[in-house]
Design an enzyme around this catalytic site. Structure first.
Site: not given
Ligand code: GLU
Length: 510
Positions: A264-266, A269
């Site tokens: 995921s994007k997280r 990050e």
């Protein structure tokens, strides 16, 4: 050319394209090119509520950056356009009406409030509400109302949806090129909306209708669409298009670096790596998400690393150009299970592709990095530098960090190295070495090596200690490429100057 082989990449412009989406585009492209088919880009933008400004341009730019140029698409045109569903919106209703006619669909008049209430009521009993064969007979739809009432509601402008009508208790057999036969019992499926009250088709209807109208032969998409497959297959059958049904291939998930769950994007990050091909500026929040391109990845590295997430060539080969991927790609070699995304491996792919860059391109890249750091030098000098530096970098932007000392003498000397290697007699040894170098007319890596090693042996010095302090004088730290290469590049005068300057500065500060 295989005119009958037509595949499409069909993203919804609801945000930046995730690398998983880019991989779907890549596999479609590879499959098309390998088999002489056509690669189509279709923008699925019927859901106005999820529309995001800039997302379509982003998708097109990402594909172009990677060299995955559609044969047909919004920018390219083609004989099956338009290629944006919002520009095709008048085409869909007739198909929904066709299914109403055959009894495969029905009108639903339940208001969103009524459905919400039902949902809540079910939830309070610990159940989930699904609009299906068990409940539809008790709800407000054209299956429970008489025709007159239905006609009256429609002509008076009452909002309605059109739902697919699943016959319960039948087995739906599907064939997936990755997963083999998949069987689902229709009793487990809900009566999905095909046509919405805003006059737009849902994804399911528009997707199946367009695949048919665009003569798509193979649908290659992410695993998250597998649950939609029974409905899509049922739609083909209901339309009488079973003989025209594309073959399906659902690609495995790309998993988090831990191997657990979807990337995921997280995760990006948290782990400090991009999950988007290009940097994305969120038009609403203004937040910026990093992209592979801006982080310094080469598109060919990006393509290569994505290709190996889910596909394997069946050999040990890991480095491929796009053309080689086209030659090797086989859908049969796509695995069923998810592939773990490895950020370290991404660096390695970029490193490998830098090694494969054309010399002229590398020279250009080096030249622009050096110029932006205020160094003007000749192409000839850069051509000497390239093979020394390129094995040491993962990114073009690391060039300066790895090569500044080819152009500037160090101003500071690493105290750790001094502590470890600088002894009482070091200055004297370095002066002897300097004097030996002074006698050498032209420095080449070979002549320096012979001379330095000769001096060390002659004086019975320890190789390690000498090389470490010599490096300290030339570079200022315990880093950098081979010293013989560096010394040859710097030339005699500069080497001797640096040695004298370093000896003085270090001794003065001791
Ligand atoms: N619009 C869908 C998406 O966003 C397309 C799925 C499919 O390929 O059928 O991925």
């Amino acid at each position: 050319m295989n005119q009958n082989l037509r595949v499409r990449f069909a993203p919804s412009p609801t945000g930046p394209l995730h690398i998983g989406g880019l991989r779907t585009a890549l596999f479609n492209y590879l499959f098309a090119k390998k088999n002489g088919g056509t690669f189509i880009l279709r923008i699925e933008d019927t859901d106005q509520t999820r529309f995001v400004t800039g997302a379509e341009d982003y998708i097109q730019e990402a594909l172009e950056w990677c060299g995955l140029i559609p044969d047909e698409g919004p920018r390219q045109g083609g004989g099956f356009g338009p290629y944006r569903q919002s520009e095709r919106k008048n085409k869909y209703k007739k198909y929904a009406l066709q299914l109403l006619g055959t009894g495969d669909a029905y009108y639903g008049f339940d208001t969103p409030e009524e459905l919400d209430a039902l949902r809540q009521e079910h939830e309070s009993r610990g159940e989930t509400f699904v609009y299906d064969a068990r409940v539809r007979e008790s709800l407000k739809n054209s299956l429970t109302m008489d025709k007159q009432e239905v006609d009256q509601l429609i002509s008076s402008g009452t909002p309605y949806v059109i739902r697919f009508r699943f016959e319960p208790g039948t087995e739906i057999h599907m064939d997936d090129m990755v997963r083999g036969e998949v069987i689902v019992n229709s009793s487990t499926l809900d009566d999905k909306i095909l046509f919405k009250s805003d006059g737009m088709p849902t994804y399911h209807l528009a997707n199946v209708v367009d695949d048919n109208l665009m003569a798509i032969s193979h649908v290659i998409r992410g695993e998250e669409w597998l649950p939609s497959l029974p409905l899509h297959v049922a739609l083909y059958r209901a339309f009488g298009w079973e003989h025209l049904m594309p073959r399906f291939a659902h690609l495995p998930l790309i998993l988090k670096p831990t191997g657990k769950g979807k990337l995921s994007k997280r995760d990006g990050e948290k782990g400090g790596f991009p999950v988007f091909p290009l940097e994305w500026h969120d038009p609403v929040s203004g937040a910026i998400s990093p992209g592979y391109r801006e982080e310094g990845y080469l598109p060919q590295a990006c393509i290569n690393l994505l290709a190996l997430l889910g596909w394997n060539p069946g050999t040990e080969q890991e480095i491929f150009s796009l053309d080689e991927l086209v030659d090797e790609f086989q859908l049969e070699k796509v695995g069923k299970s998810g592939s773990r995304f490895d950020p370290e491996k991404s660096l390695w792919f970029n490193h490998q592709h830098i090694q494969l860059m054309e010399e002229s391109e590398l020279i250009k890249a080096f030249q622009s990095v050096l110029l932006s750091s205020g160094v003007e030098t000749t192409k000839g000098r850069i051509a000497v530098l390239v093979p020394i530096i390129k094995p040491r970098i993962n990114f073009i932007h690391e060039i300066w960090d790895e090569s500044w000392f080819f152009f500037h003498a160090p101003d500071a000397y690493d105290p750790e190295v001094i502590k470890k290697w600088w002894k009482e007699d070091t200055p004297q040894k370095m002066e002897l070495l300097s004097a030996a170098l002074e006698k050498c007319e032209t420095l080449t890596p070979e002549s320096v090596e012979t001379l330095v090693k000769g001096t060390i042996t002659e004086n019975e010095w320890g190789m390690g200690a000498i090389m470490n302090v010599w490096r300290l004088l030339l570079v200022g730290a315990a880093k950098g490429p081979g010293l013989f290469d560096l010394a040859a590049f710097l030339g005699r005068e500069e080497v001797i100057d640096r040695m004298a300057k370093g000896i003085k500065q270090i001794e003065d500060n001791r």
